[in-house]
Design an enzyme around this catalytic site. Structure first.
Site, PDB file in Angstrom:
ATOM      1  N   SER A   1     -22.332 -18.715  31.747  1.00  0.00           N
ATOM      2  CA  SER A   1     -21.762 -18.435  30.446  1.00  0.00           C
ATOM      3  C   SER A   1     -21.554 -19.678  29.564  1.00  0.00           C
ATOM      4  CB  SER A   1     -20.424 -17.730  30.618  1.00  0.00           C
ATOM      5  OG  SER A   1     -19.504 -18.573  31.290  1.00  0.00           O
TER       6      SER A   1
ATOM      7  N   LYS B   1     -16.220 -25.811  25.652  1.00  0.00           N
ATOM      8  CA  LYS B   1     -16.496 -24.367  25.658  1.00  0.00           C
ATOM      9  C   LYS B   1     -15.305 -23.679  24.999  1.00  0.00           C
ATOM     10  CE  LYS B   1     -17.753 -20.925  29.241  1.00  0.00           C
ATOM     11  NZ  LYS B   1     -17.927 -20.760  30.714  1.00  0.00           N
TER      12      LYS B   1
ATOM     13  N   SER C   1     -21.411 -20.537  36.040  1.00  0.00           N
ATOM     14  CA  SER C   1     -21.460 -20.675  34.579  1.00  0.00           C
ATOM     15  C   SER C   1     -21.608 -22.091  34.039  1.00  0.00           C
ATOM     16  CB  SER C   1     -20.232 -20.022  33.953  1.00  0.00           C
ATOM     17  OG  SER C   1     -20.381 -18.623  33.945  1.00  0.00           O
TER      18      SER C   1
END
Lengths: 97, 475
Positions: B152, B77, B176
């Site tokens: 996310s 990420k 997330s």
């Protein structure tokens, strides 16, 4: 409690160092009001004599020896994202206008 | 069928020269290119990945040790500092941030021979449940391009399901990792708070932020955790890891295990298709011999309200470091320092970051502090107490990961509160610090459904064995 005025929003923006457009002020006034209404459900909870929780590990006073450790990162690496540098120092705009 | 075998199988074949690390990296980069229309990736770290692969192949030729993840490509990420590309957190604020050092998690993976090939999209600063808050673009769901991948860590989950890599790293502050895992059909693991070092990861909400893997199966998640878990002198909030491996050879004897189905998660607002899949899973576990009872955590429905006070408070504090002077966007035309701070922040931050800073500033303002922030911290204690007492009766908790399957792009973006409600079933684990996992369990109208399992704090090994067993029972 949750009804916010434009002035409330402007005051918060000032505290947070944000310059909001007048549309953003209106948008946040409404949205923050709704979010604060939602979280207001906590006001009705019976909290008795419970203490607040700020962390969940139970660790306290994590210390280490005060000695220099080489992590393989040098000063230049750490300064390479600084917008203005002079003589190895971070340079900022004048403080007094 | 995935083009990737299990992570341990890939690494073994690299170690024994059946596979070359360089071919694996090329295979991964090719898939990233072919699937670029899903917009899961912000940047590849192709140059560095190729160099590392060549080095690993050469070490194998020379008979040197290459590690347990030798040659295995992965995606991080883009809120992890990793060499080979800027670290943007999908924000205009950090768009040009030149990575100065690497996150401890990345270092540990590299030390075992894994190779980072790309940085995945996210909601900017990890604020969101859909990737629509990315300052750059929205990632598309691998099962339906008109839907969000969840967030996310949406880019990470999509990347795994699009077969770009065998695993990806995500962060989970309020759900997330688990939410995008559920929406995309991946396994998403949120460890016990403190088990994985956060050094070198962009901070969001420091009392709940954790790091974990997104994978295709439980064994892969356990292996990645086994490499990244444990104390790190660079993160004083880290805890000791389990001395034993998080990877299990054997299944759990579930006849001896009590599983509590969370009553509050199975009630109103749960999509009927999701409910059906969860009930099917429960029925199969029961048939396999598990003792299953409904349990109640009466304060759990309050978790989201607690979270949306504590998280923005910590966000407003953590984002105060972005002042434009040391790193991040800098407004060049400022006349004085105050204007430089204000303009740099106002232009560099997107709407959601500003929204959370504003909420956080409000709940921390003297006069409101006791009513909001302190009260939220106390209700957090109440929730932890309930969690502790329910774990005296059951070994694991079970419920859905999310109330719905993946929603349409644009469906919630105009209504922040509705978007926040997506996290209603995931935030409980973050506030209490317990480990939790989302497992893919079939689909509803063609979209994946996630089953969530939780265990007491520091019972990560037990949870991963339960998850592996559940995976087997449901297969």
């Amino acid at each position: 409690m949750a009804k916010l005025t434009r002035n409330d929003v402007l005051k918060l923006a000032k505290l947070a160092y944000l310059d909001l457009s007048s549309e953003e002020v209106e948008q946040f006034r409404e949205e923050l009001g709704e979010i604060l209404d939602y979280v207001a459900q906590l006001q009705a909870v019976d909290i008795g004599t419970l203490e607040p929780t700020s962390q969940v590990t139970g660790l306290t006073n994590v210390t280490r020896l005060d000695e220099i450790i080489d992590y393989g990162v040098n000063r230049d690496d750490l300064l390479k994202n600084v917008p203005y540098i002079e003589a190895g120092q971070i340079k900022v705009k004048r403080v007094l206008a | 069928m995935s083009q990737w075998e299990s992570i341990s199988a890939i690494a073994k074949k690299v170690q024994s020269s059946v596979f070359r690390a360089q071919s694996l990296v090329e295979q991964s980069l090719r898939t990233i290119e072919v699937r670029s229309d899903y917009r899961a990736i912000i940047a590849t770290t192709d140059k560095r990945a190729r160099e590392r692969a060549a080095e690993i192949d050469s070490r194998i030729t020379h008979g040197e040790r290459v590690g347990r993840l030798a040659g295995v490509p992965f995606i991080a990420k883009d809120n992890f500092l990793a060499f080979g590309a800027n670290t943007t957190a999908a924000s205009n604020m950090l768009k040009n941030f030149d990575t100065p050092y690497q996150a401890s998690a990345i270092e540990r993976l590299e030390a075992e021979g894994a190779i980072c090939v790309a940085k995945a999209n996210l909601d900017a600063f990890a604020h969101g449940s859909s990737t629509e808050n990315s300052d750059f673009f929205t990632t598309l769901n691998p099962h339906d391009k008109t839907r969000v991948p969840g967030g996310s860590s949406g880019g990470s989950a999509a990347a795994v399901i699009l077969d770009m890599v065998p695993f990806a790293l995500g962060t989970d502050t309020g759900g997330s990792i688990r939410l995008p895992a559920a929406f995309c059909g991946a396994v998403g693991y949120k460890p016990t708070y403190g088990l994985v070092s956060r050094s070198g990861v962009v901070a969001m909400s420091s009392s709940t932020d954790v790091i974990g893997p997104l994978t295709r199966n439980v064994d892969d998640a356990a292996l990645v955790l086994d490499v990244i878990a444990g104390r790190d002198p660079l993160d004083s909030t880290t805890i000791e890891r389990d001395p034993e491996s998080y990877v299990h050879d054997k299944l759990l004897n579930i006849q001896n295990k009590e599983i509590g189905v969370i009553k509050e998660y199975m009630e109103d607002g749960l999509d009927s298709g999701v409910k059906e899949q969860i009930q099917n899973s429960v029925a199969k576990l029961k048939k396999a011999g598990a003792k299953i009872n409904e349990v109640s955590l009466p304060s759990l429905p309050l978790a989201l309200a607690v979270y949306y006070i504590i998280c923005p408070a910590e966000v407003s504090s953590n984002l105060s470091r972005y002042d434009g002077q040391r790193f991040g966007y800098n407004y060049k035309a400022a006349k004085d320092l105050d204007e430089s701070y204000i303009k740099s922040r106002s232009i560099g931050f997107g709407t959601e970051a500003k929204r959370r800073i504003m909420i956080g500033t409000h709940v921390l303002t003297s006069g409101y502090y006791d009513a909001y922030y302190k009260r939220a911290q106390i209700v957090r204690t109440k929730l932890i107490n309930e969690m502790n007492s329910v774990f005296k009766k059951v070994d694991f908790l079970l419920g859905p990961t999310a109330p719905t399957t993946a929603f349409k792009i644009g469906a919630n973006i105009a209504d922040p509160l509705k978007m926040y409600l997506t996290d209603i079933m995931t935030v409980g684990a973050n506030l209490t610090g317990v480990p939790a996992i989302s497992l893919p369990v079939g689909s509803s109208q063609g979209l994946p459904v996630g089953l969530q399992l939780m265990a007491p704090q520091r019972h990560d090994r037990q949870l991963l064995q339960m998850a592996k067993t559940t995976e087997e029972v449901l297969a």
